[in-house]
Design an enzyme around this catalytic site. Structure first.
Site, PDB file in Angstrom:
ATOM      1  CB  THR A  62      -4.672  -3.494   8.269  1.00  0.00           C
ATOM      2  OG1 THR A  62      -4.825  -2.832   9.528  1.00  0.00           O
ATOM      3  CG2 THR A  62      -3.249  -3.288   7.755  1.00  0.00           C
TER       4      THR A  62
ATOM      5  CE  LYS B 147      -2.305  -1.493   3.685  1.00  0.00           C
ATOM      6  NZ  LYS B 147      -1.886  -2.923   3.754  1.00  0.00           N
ATOM      7  CB  THR B 148       3.711   2.330   2.143  1.00  0.00           C
ATOM      8  OG1 THR B 148       2.939   2.198   3.333  1.00  0.00           O
ATOM      9  CG2 THR B 148       4.608   3.554   2.260  1.00  0.00           C
TER      10      THR B 148
ATOM     11  NE  ARG C 145       5.889  -4.523   5.331  1.00  0.00           N
ATOM     12  CZ  ARG C 145       4.841  -3.888   5.828  1.00  0.00           C
ATOM     13  NH1 ARG C 145       4.242  -4.335   6.919  1.00  0.00           N
ATOM     14  NH2 ARG C 145       4.376  -2.799   5.232  1.00  0.00           N
TER      15      ARG C 145
ATOM     16  CG  ASP D 256       0.270   3.186   7.007  1.00  0.00           C
ATOM     17  OD1 ASP D 256      -0.700   2.532   6.565  1.00  0.00           O
ATOM     18  OD2 ASP D 256       1.361   2.676   7.319  1.00  0.00           O
TER      19      ASP D 256
END
Length: 337
Positions: A162, A68-69, A222, A113
């Site tokens: 999330t 997302k980032t 990640r 975020d």
């Protein structure tokens, strides 16, 4: 950015943050996966550029580690905009939000975020800022209180969360550029990400080892990069190449099994099965039994376990499926058949 440039950027000091930045895709071509989202964003950004306008507000949601980032950074680069990043918990007071918004320049991107953790008072101030480009500030208290309206520069807000269910409907509706769900990656996509990352780090990974890391990566980039770096460390100490055997030994040492489950995942499943007869068990009870926060269970453990089909959510609580029993080598009760 070439591999050699990236290697130089990582340096030799072992700085993990710098390395993680180097592994982050810097172009859309380098960004693997999430094809549907990429196509939608391409249309949105291209159309806005043709109209000489800034893109509309965008919201991304999904489990942690899915990019997302990274997508927010790519949007900023694509539009040639400056990105100011913050998080929901960091904005504690209306004054904090006012300070951020009034320091934006025209065309900037504001990335928030964990946007689901904004409190309701701040949300109320955010609505007119997103919709009309104005900031309403109340000065004073009681009968003498008055409202000052400040014009804000045109900006694009990108939210990431999330837990989409915790975002209020009024806030969600103001993301007129789209609400996009980040999907888990396929093993093939994760394999490509691992191959790209190993090239940037400057290490060689055997094909079977790439597959093994991908299989245990929880379908998340990640996690894949984290496992790759730990396999690299293990191979370095063992004075070995990164083979399938080395990867298996390294990840077993980390407690990551062949399905990507870690000790806390297995403990969660065992708790449902052994303490609560396979379920159903409520989230509160499960959280108390594991001495684990509810948010950690919901955001980290459950999405992957649900994806694997190891647990089910029911109105009465969580249930461990037959697949979970099989994975843990526990006999499935006959009465459950």
């Amino acid at each position: 950015m070439s591999s050699s440039q990236n290697k130089n950027n990582t340096g030799t000091d072992g700085n993990e943050r710098v390395l993680d930045q180097a592994l982050r895709p810097s172009t859309w071509d380098e960004y693997i996966g999430q094809e549907a989202i990429k196509k939608n964003l391409s249309i949105l950004l291209s159309a806005a550029k043709e109209r000489n306008q800034i893109p509309e507000h965008i919201l991304f949601y999904g489990p942690p580690g899915l990019g997302k980032t990274t997508i927010a950074h790519l949007i900023a680069k694509e539009t040639g905009s400056q990105m100011k990043a913050t998080s929901g918990p960091a904005i504690e007071k209306v004054g904090d939000l006012a300070s951020i918004l009034t320091n934006l320049s025209s065309g900037d991107i504001l990335f928030i975020d964990e946007i689901h953790r904004l409190n309701k008072t701040i949300e109320e101030v955010l609505y007119p800022a997103m919709e009309s480009g104005v900031l309403d500030i109340i000065i004073g208290k009681g009968p003498s209180a008055r409202t000052i309206q400040l014009e804000l520069p045109a900006f694009t807000m990108i939210g990431a969360t999330t837990r989409i269910a915790m975002i209020s409907s009024p806030l969600r509706s103001r993301f007129s550029g789209g609400v996009h769900k980040m999907e888990f990656y396929t093993e093939d996509e994760i394999g490509k990400i691992i191959s790209r990352s190993s090239s940037i780090i400057g290490i060689e990974v055997e094909k079977e080892a790439v597959k093994e890391i991908a299989k245990r990566s929880r379908m998340t980039p990640r996690t894949a990069n984290y496992l790759l770096k730990r396999a690299r460390d293990f191979a370095q100490i063992q004075k070995s190449s990164i083979s399938n055997k080395i990867v298996s030994e390294a990840l077993s040492l980390l407690g990551v099994d062949e399905m990507g489950l870690v000790e806390s995942d297995r403990k969660l499943l065992q708790t449902i099965i052994e303490k609560f007869g396979g379920g159903p068990v409520g989230l509160n009870t499960l959280s108390a039994s594991l001495s684990e926060e509810e948010a950690t269970i919901e955001e980290f453990h459950e999405p992957y376990l649900l994806q694997l089909g190891f647990i089910e959510r029911t109105p009465r609580g969580r249930i461990a499926t037959q697949k979970a029993y099989t994975h843990l080598n526990i006999e499935y009760p006959i009465e459950n058949n």
